[in-house]
Design a protein around this motif. Structure first.
Motif, PDB file in Angstrom:
ATOM      1  N   ARG A 175      -6.686  -0.102   0.041  1.00  0.00           N
ATOM      2  CA  ARG A 175      -6.253   1.066   0.798  1.00  0.00           C
ATOM      3  C   ARG A 175      -6.995   1.235   2.114  1.00  0.00           C
ATOM      4  O   ARG A 175      -6.402   1.607   3.131  1.00  0.00           O
ATOM      5  N   VAL A 176      -8.302   0.963   2.114  1.00  0.00           N
ATOM      6  CA  VAL A 176      -9.123   1.224   3.298  1.00  0.00           C
ATOM      7  C   VAL A 176      -9.393  -0.041   4.096  1.00  0.00           C
ATOM      8  O   VAL A 176      -9.090  -0.121   5.291  1.00  0.00           O
ATOM      9  N   GLY A 179      -6.021  -1.664   4.710  1.00  0.00           N
ATOM     10  CA  GLY A 179      -5.101  -0.715   5.323  1.00  0.00           C
ATOM     11  C   GLY A 179      -3.705  -0.701   4.727  1.00  0.00           C
ATOM     12  O   GLY A 179      -2.733  -0.364   5.421  1.00  0.00           O
ATOM     13  N   THR A 181      -0.459   0.522   2.553  1.00  0.00           N
ATOM     14  CA  THR A 181       0.119   1.801   2.150  1.00  0.00           C
ATOM     15  C   THR A 181      -0.075   1.979   0.647  1.00  0.00           C
ATOM     16  O   THR A 181      -0.399   1.027  -0.077  1.00  0.00           O
TER      17      THR A 181
END
Length: 218
Positions: A175-176, A179, A181
């Motif tokens: 997620r981080v 990146g 979705t």
């Protein structure tokens, strides 16, 4: 013996004390969820609308307060969790498990990030995190016990790999760091878990196409 005039006063102080304590915990939780992972005592007191002295009247130190905050977050999340059955078709179990696990990881992400910053310095926080990790490992082993039991010799390795694939660390990376979705990250977690459990049962080549290149990044 407590007189009738003293009892209401005592009860009132207890109620006010509990409200103040709850306000401090909620203030810390709100700050963390807004991205302030290491808020100071004065910031917490300001958000709670109480004095700094009152904050440390209810909590020994910030570690004690952070532990209470983590407990409050879990109290709110646990009632929302849905039981994932350990029987039935693998596809159904994968869908249910990945859906529940990713929903939980997404909800706890801000508090988990804050807790990880304090884990090396707080026995209380470290203990709580280990309890959660143990529960998550046990849950993935329970849901996919049929596949794990298919190869007793490789069970320990696959169990460890499954725990990693369904961990907060993996979710944070997807997620981080990468990146992705929410839907894309969920699909990747499902693919990782499916690859592991089907390989355990010797079914990987029948159901999953070979790829020359995996997803880049870590």
């Amino acid at each position: 013996m407590v007189s009738s005039t003293e009892a209401p006063s005592t009860d009132g102080r207890l109620v006010r004390g509990e409200r103040a304590r709850a306000a401090v915990v909620d203030a810390l939780l709100a700050l963390i969820e807004e991205g302030d992972l290491q808020p100071t005592g004065p910031r917490i007191a300001e958000r709670a609308g109480v004095s700094l002295r009152l904050v440390f009247h209810h909590f020994h130190d910030l570690e004690d307060l952070f532990a209470a905050c983590a407990a409050r977050r879990m109290e709110r999340i646990l009632p929302t969790l849905r039981f994932v059955p350990a029987d039935g078709p693998l596809g159904d179990r994968l869908t249910a498990f990945v859906g529940e696990r990713t929903r939980m990881l997404e909800q706890v992400a801000p508090v988990r990030r804050a807790a990880l910053l304090r884990e090396p310095f707080s026995l209380e926080v470290a203990t709580r995190l280990e309890q959660v990790r143990s529960w998550k490992r046990a849950e993935v082993e329970r849901v996919f016990a049929q596949e794990l039991d298919a190869d007793p010799e490789g069970r320990a390795e696959i169990s460890a790999a499954l725990a990693l694939a369904a961990s907060f660390s993996a979710w944070e990376s997807l997620r981080v760091h990468q990146g992705l979705t929410l839907d894309a990250a969920r699909a990747v977690m499902r693919r990782m878990i499916e690859s592991l459990v089907r390989a355990q049962g010797g079914l990987a080549e029948k159901t999953l196409p070979r790829r020359k290149h995996g997803i880049r990044g870590s």
